[in-house]
Scaffold this active site. Sequence first.
Site, PDB file in Angstrom:
ATOM      1  N   TYR A  16     -15.143  15.806 -18.031  1.00  0.00           N
ATOM      2  CA  TYR A  16     -15.431  14.421 -18.361  1.00  0.00           C
ATOM      3  C   TYR A  16     -16.567  14.195 -17.307  1.00  0.00           C
ATOM      4  O   TYR A  16     -16.728  14.555 -16.357  1.00  0.00           O
ATOM      5  CB  TYR A  16     -14.335  13.739 -17.861  1.00  0.00           C
ATOM      6  CG  TYR A  16     -14.568  12.115 -18.073  1.00  0.00           C
ATOM      7  CD1 TYR A  16     -14.332  11.429 -19.128  1.00  0.00           C
ATOM      8  CD2 TYR A  16     -14.529  11.220 -16.850  1.00  0.00           C
ATOM      9  CE1 TYR A  16     -14.491  10.244 -19.433  1.00  0.00           C
ATOM     10  CE2 TYR A  16     -14.707   9.835 -16.838  1.00  0.00           C
ATOM     11  CZ  TYR A  16     -14.698   9.381 -18.148  1.00  0.00           C
ATOM     12  OH  TYR A  16     -14.860   7.927 -18.595  1.00  0.00           O
ATOM     13  N   ASP A  65      -6.620  17.947 -15.522  1.00  0.00           N
ATOM     14  CA  ASP A  65      -6.778  16.827 -16.246  1.00  0.00           C
ATOM     15  C   ASP A  65      -6.274  16.706 -17.784  1.00  0.00           C
ATOM     16  O   ASP A  65      -6.677  17.275 -18.578  1.00  0.00           O
ATOM     17  CB  ASP A  65      -8.239  16.153 -16.213  1.00  0.00           C
ATOM     18  CG  ASP A  65      -8.597  14.922 -16.832  1.00  0.00           C
ATOM     19  OD1 ASP A  65      -7.971  14.536 -17.629  1.00  0.00           O
ATOM     20  OD2 ASP A  65      -9.698  14.252 -16.616  1.00  0.00           O
ATOM     21  N   LYS A  68      -6.347   5.674 -21.254  1.00  0.00           N
ATOM     22  CA  LYS A  68      -6.477   6.097 -22.585  1.00  0.00           C
ATOM     23  C   LYS A  68      -5.087   6.349 -23.302  1.00  0.00           C
ATOM     24  O   LYS A  68      -4.378   5.165 -23.716  1.00  0.00           O
ATOM     25  CB  LYS A  68      -6.837   7.532 -22.363  1.00  0.00           C
ATOM     26  CG  LYS A  68      -8.305   7.598 -21.602  1.00  0.00           C
ATOM     27  CD  LYS A  68      -9.368   6.791 -21.675  1.00  0.00           C
ATOM     28  CE  LYS A  68     -10.516   6.836 -20.920  1.00  0.00           C
ATOM     29  NZ  LYS A  68     -11.111   8.181 -20.178  1.00  0.00           N
ATOM     30  N   ARG A  89       0.774  -1.087  -0.100  1.00  0.00           N
ATOM     31  CA  ARG A  89       0.054   0.149   0.020  1.00  0.00           C
ATOM     32  C   ARG A  89       0.914   1.308  -0.143  1.00  0.00           C
ATOM     33  O   ARG A  89       0.605   2.232  -0.505  1.00  0.00           O
ATOM     34  CB  ARG A  89      -0.923   0.194   1.269  1.00  0.00           C
ATOM     35  CG  ARG A  89      -1.879   1.319   1.273  1.00  0.00           C
ATOM     36  CD  ARG A  89      -3.364   0.882   2.129  1.00  0.00           C
ATOM     37  NE  ARG A  89      -3.085   0.241   3.272  1.00  0.00           N
ATOM     38  CZ  ARG A  89      -2.569   0.576   4.401  1.00  0.00           C
ATOM     39  NH1 ARG A  89      -2.285   1.785   4.432  1.00  0.00           N
ATOM     40  NH2 ARG A  89      -2.440  -0.435   5.233  1.00  0.00           N
TER      41      ARG A  89
HETATM   42  C1  LIG Z   1     -11.714   8.471 -19.143  1.00  0.00           C
HETATM   43  C2  LIG Z   1     -11.247   9.608 -18.480  1.00  0.00           C
HETATM   44  C3  LIG Z   1     -11.169   9.733 -17.265  1.00  0.00           C
HETATM   45  C4  LIG Z   1     -11.664   8.707 -16.175  1.00  0.00           C
HETATM   46  O1  LIG Z   1     -10.547   7.627 -16.302  1.00  0.00           O
HETATM   47  P1  LIG Z   1     -10.858   6.126 -15.849  1.00  0.00           P
HETATM   48  O2  LIG Z   1      -9.585   5.373 -16.170  1.00  0.00           O
HETATM   49  O3  LIG Z   1     -11.982   5.805 -16.958  1.00  0.00           O
HETATM   50  O4  LIG Z   1     -11.317   6.208 -14.486  1.00  0.00           O
HETATM   51  C5  LIG Z   1     -11.040  11.126 -16.696  1.00  0.00           C
HETATM   52  N1  LIG Z   1     -10.740  11.974 -17.279  1.00  0.00           N
HETATM   53  C6  LIG Z   1     -10.857  12.159 -18.775  1.00  0.00           C
HETATM   54  C7  LIG Z   1     -10.546  13.364 -19.563  1.00  0.00           C
HETATM   55  C8  LIG Z   1     -11.101  10.722 -19.360  1.00  0.00           C
HETATM   56  O5  LIG Z   1     -11.205  10.701 -20.720  1.00  0.00           O
END
Ligand SMILES: *Cc1c(COP(=O)(O)O)cnc(C)c1O
Length: 391
Positions: free
Chosen positions: A109, A182, A207, A55
């Site tokens: 998102y 983000d 992604k 952890r």
């Molecule tokens: C997919 C996505 C998320 C969330 O990510 P996960 O891996 O699905 O939890 C957050 N922000 C953006 C811009 C995303 O495309």
Amino acid sequence: MKIESKLVHSGDRKKAGNYTPVSTPIYTAASYFYDSMDQLDRIFGREEAGPSYQRYDNPTTSALEELVRDLENGAGAVACSSGMSALHLALLSALIDRPRRLVAANALYGATTGMLMNIFTPLGVDVEFVDVCDLAAIEEAVARHKPGAMVMETVSNPLLRVGEMDRIATISKRAGAPLIVDNTFATPLLVRPLDLGASIVVHSATKYMAGHGDVLGGVVIADREHFDPIKTIARTMGPNLGPFESYLAMRGIKTMGLRMERQCANACKVASWLATHPRVERVHFTGDPSHPDHATIVRLFPKNLYGAMVAFELKDAGKPEVFRFMERLKMIVRATSLGDVHTMMLYPAMASHRDLSPKQRHKLGIGDNLVRMSIGIEAPEDILADLEQAF
Ligand SMILES: *Cc1c(COP(=O)(O)O)cnc(C)c1O
């Protein structure tokens, strides 16, 4: 080192005894011990780096964290089990010793907006949403709302708007409210938010980073001033990414530079082809000179790397026509997610923005004729041919 070289070298090839593995092994051990109890004591006390309990640290995950920390020019990183888990950790750590008020971009998102409204708001965090492309409105909201932190995305979803991140970071610094960005859609190859003055960067590693549609993960990277609480909270709450997923994410990231260059080039070709197609009403693409944020994009993005997301509106189409069009696709994958090596298409009104009313969607500019594509690394001719036959 330039980012293309960091992608394949950072975090890897740590000496293990008298040999050095060329790629980081998957360490599954839950705990670790040392010859000297004094050393273990120092490691538990965070005076010396090293694994003690999973952890806290895991050698495979630490290698991934070192890699993404270097890519974003941060002071430290924590890899989490999803992008949402990373965002949760970032927000929690930014607000832990600051006023429980947030200024957030109004085009985030879907799950991020959901987390702010359905988790942070009931917990007593006062969230003010503001147009990320309206600098004056942001300034006004910050002066009035006095936030403890701010949150935005480099490129908004699905209309691909780009705020003036460096200037927003200046506003956030003046207000003492760390800016959380983000950066999933842009990747550190295009934009490095910490270099532009942001304090904390978050990615869904699911992604572009991992890039192969085979692993869920997220990362938080922060500057020197903001990293410690992130690590401390992570050690207590355990949002960690496991060693198998860390291995997959790291393996994927090594080719992110090559993939992204190809995906951006393909996206330019697809966007300009769509722009003159008689079945297309309108194209949204960050590389388009007529994009409403073109000046900001040229200022903040490297030349010819404008992103690989393309959204477009079908002419005279509603949900049934869009559904039939998408069902005719033969190669392009009709699935949620983005950033993979294969081209994907998603229908925002059904997927990412399903929970909004048609009126709310209309207000955000998300019509029933809008589809969003994540362009892959295929031969561009094949992407165009599949679109043409589906039209
Ligand atoms: C997919 C996505 C998320 C969330 O990510 P996960 O891996 O699905 O939890 C957050 N922000 C953006 C811009 C995303 O495309």
